[in-house]
Design a protein around this motif. Structure first.
Motif, PDB file in Angstrom:
ATOM      1  N   PHE A  35       0.871  -1.182   0.000  1.00 56.55           N
ATOM      2  CA  PHE A  35       0.000   0.000   0.000  1.00 56.55           C
ATOM      3  C   PHE A  35       0.904   1.225   0.000  1.00 56.55           C
ATOM      4  CE2 PHE A  35      -2.156   3.399   2.323  1.00 56.55           C
ATOM      5  CZ  PHE A  35      -3.383   3.440   1.683  1.00 56.55           C
ATOM      6  N   ASN A  36       0.723   2.102  -0.980  1.00 57.92           N
ATOM      7  CA  ASN A  36       1.578   3.282  -1.131  1.00 57.92           C
ATOM      8  C   ASN A  36       0.716   4.535  -1.242  1.00 57.92           C
ATOM      9  OD1 ASN A  36       4.216   1.741  -1.821  1.00 57.92           O
ATOM     10  ND2 ASN A  36       2.677   0.912  -3.201  1.00 57.92           N
ATOM     11  N   TYR A  37       1.225   5.653  -0.732  1.00 54.75           N
ATOM     12  CA  TYR A  37       0.499   6.914  -0.814  1.00 54.75           C
ATOM     13  C   TYR A  37       1.470   8.069  -1.044  1.00 54.75           C
ATOM     14  CZ  TYR A  37       1.872   7.014   4.102  1.00 54.75           C
ATOM     15  OH  TYR A  37       2.601   6.970   5.272  1.00 54.75           O
ATOM     16  N   ARG A  38       0.930   9.137  -1.625  1.00 53.09           N
ATOM     17  CA  ARG A  38       1.750  10.309  -1.962  1.00 53.09           C
ATOM     18  C   ARG A  38       0.918  11.576  -1.732  1.00 53.09           C
ATOM     19  NH1 ARG A  38       3.819  11.937  -8.024  1.00 53.09           N
ATOM     20  NH2 ARG A  38       5.148  13.620  -7.362  1.00 53.09           N
ATOM     21  N   PHE A  39       1.468  12.513  -0.969  1.00 56.38           N
ATOM     22  CA  PHE A  39       0.859  13.828  -0.742  1.00 56.38           C
ATOM     23  C   PHE A  39       1.679  14.868  -1.485  1.00 56.38           C
ATOM     24  CE2 PHE A  39      -0.475  11.467   2.978  1.00 56.38           C
ATOM     25  CZ  PHE A  39      -1.737  11.928   3.228  1.00 56.38           C
ATOM     26  N   LYS A  40       1.000  15.785  -2.170  1.00 52.53           N
ATOM     27  CA  LYS A  40       1.709  16.857  -2.869  1.00 52.53           C
ATOM     28  C   LYS A  40       0.795  18.068  -2.981  1.00 52.53           C
ATOM     29  CE  LYS A  40       4.417  18.053  -6.836  1.00 52.53           C
ATOM     30  NZ  LYS A  40       5.287  17.613  -7.869  1.00 52.53           N
ATOM     31  N   LEU A  41       1.376  19.235  -2.795  1.00 51.42           N
ATOM     32  CA  LEU A  41       0.654  20.493  -2.938  1.00 51.42           C
ATOM     33  C   LEU A  41       0.645  20.916  -4.399  1.00 51.42           C
ATOM     34  CD1 LEU A  41      -0.686  23.035  -1.692  1.00 51.42           C
ATOM     35  CD2 LEU A  41       1.614  23.972  -1.444  1.00 51.42           C
ATOM     36  N   ASP A  42      -0.530  21.272  -4.893  1.00 51.92           N
ATOM     37  CA  ASP A  42      -0.665  21.877  -6.223  1.00 51.92           C
ATOM     38  C   ASP A  42      -0.832  23.365  -5.978  1.00 51.92           C
ATOM     39  OD1 ASP A  42      -1.430  22.900  -8.670  1.00 51.92           O
ATOM     40  OD2 ASP A  42      -2.869  21.302  -9.096  1.00 51.92           O
ATOM     41  N   TRP A  51      -2.579  10.601  -3.633  1.00 54.69           N
ATOM     42  CA  TRP A  51      -2.722   9.469  -4.545  1.00 54.69           C
ATOM     43  C   TRP A  51      -2.380   8.203  -3.784  1.00 54.69           C
ATOM     44  CZ3 TRP A  51      -0.109  13.926  -5.897  1.00 54.69           C
ATOM     45  CH2 TRP A  51      -0.617  14.656  -6.961  1.00 54.69           C
ATOM     46  N   VAL A  52      -3.110   7.114  -4.088  1.00 48.75           N
ATOM     47  CA  VAL A  52      -2.865   5.808  -3.489  1.00 48.75           C
ATOM     48  C   VAL A  52      -2.686   4.798  -4.610  1.00 48.75           C
ATOM     49  CG1 VAL A  52      -3.881   3.960  -2.096  1.00 48.75           C
ATOM     50  CG2 VAL A  52      -4.174   6.338  -1.393  1.00 48.75           C
ATOM     51  N   LYS A  57       6.075  -1.076  -7.358  1.00 47.75           N
ATOM     52  CA  LYS A  57       6.635  -0.107  -8.300  1.00 47.75           C
ATOM     53  C   LYS A  57       6.431   1.323  -7.797  1.00 47.75           C
ATOM     54  CE  LYS A  57       6.000  -3.011 -12.337  1.00 47.75           C
ATOM     55  NZ  LYS A  57       5.335  -3.144 -13.615  1.00 47.75           N
ATOM     56  N   SER A  58       7.182   2.233  -8.392  1.00 50.51           N
ATOM     57  CA  SER A  58       7.097   3.647  -8.030  1.00 50.51           C
ATOM     58  C   SER A  58       5.766   4.247  -8.478  1.00 50.51           C
ATOM     59  CB  SER A  58       8.243   4.422  -8.684  1.00 50.51           C
ATOM     60  OG  SER A  58       8.054   4.470 -10.090  1.00 50.51           O
ATOM     61  N   PHE A  59       5.492   5.422  -7.997  1.00 48.81           N
ATOM     62  CA  PHE A  59       4.270   6.151  -8.359  1.00 48.81           C
ATOM     63  C   PHE A  59       4.152   6.311  -9.871  1.00 48.81           C
ATOM     64  CE2 PHE A  59       2.432  10.397  -9.284  1.00 48.81           C
ATOM     65  CZ  PHE A  59       1.131  10.164  -8.860  1.00 48.81           C
ATOM     66  N   GLU A  60       5.250   6.703 -10.491  1.00 51.03           N
ATOM     67  CA  GLU A  60       5.242   6.974 -11.926  1.00 51.03           C
ATOM     68  C   GLU A  60       4.986   5.726 -12.761  1.00 51.03           C
ATOM     69  OE1 GLU A  60       7.541   8.069  -9.782  1.00 51.03           O
ATOM     70  OE2 GLU A  60       7.295  10.233  -9.893  1.00 51.03           O
ATOM     71  N   LEU A  61       5.331   4.559 -12.252  1.00 51.98           N
ATOM     72  CA  LEU A  61       5.179   3.317 -13.001  1.00 51.98           C
ATOM     73  C   LEU A  61       3.933   2.527 -12.604  1.00 51.98           C
ATOM     74  CD1 LEU A  61       8.877   2.070 -12.940  1.00 51.98           C
ATOM     75  CD2 LEU A  61       7.674   3.247 -14.807  1.00 51.98           C
TER      76      LEU A  61
END
Length: 137
Positions: A35-42, A51-52, A57-61
């Motif tokens: 289980f992977n998650y990513r927080f980013k400010l736009d 994003w989950v 693999k990495s987020f990009e892949l």
């Protein structure tokens, strides 16, 4: 510098950064098993994104399984902390039902064979059992 205090709820599963880290423009990535998650400010939209995805693999892949956005504020960060917890509950249910696979552990050896060592996972490719490297004949 004093640490920011918050009255908003935090994640019950993950130690997430405080809002100031995200507000400063940093990207924060975390994981538990597959289980992977990513927080980013736009900054353009003035929103925080989450994003989950599942897998090694990495987020990009990888293919995103869930995406959320919230206002650029401490409350928005708290809302996303609740969202990542809900997504993790879904992940755990899918893992238990066998819909997705988790990372193999050393305890899995009895059931499904040996687990690869870090050297086998991250070492150079030796070309397989025949000893050929990178397609050498």
């Amino acid at each position: 510098m004093a640490q920011e205090k918050t009255s908003y709820p935090k994640s019950i599963y993950f130690k997430l950064p405080n809002y100031g880290i995200i507000r400063a423009g940093n990207t924060y990535i975390g994981s538990e098993n597959t289980f992977n998650y990513r927080f980013k400010l736009d900054k353009d939209a003035d929103k925080i994104h989450l994003w989950v995805w599942y897998g090694m693999k990495s987020f990009e892949l990888s293919e995103t399984v869930s995406e959320h956005e919230a206002e650029n504020s401490e409350k928005g960060m708290s809302d996303l902390a609740a969202a990542v917890d809900e997504d993790y509950d879904v992940y755990k249910a899918k893992l238990k039902a066998g819909e997705i696979k988790g990372r193999r552990t050393y305890e899995d050896r009895e059931n499904s064979g040996p687990v690869l060592s870090d050297y086998e996972l991250f070492g150079e490719d030796d070309g397989g059992e025949d000893g050929n490297k990178s397609g050498e004949e």
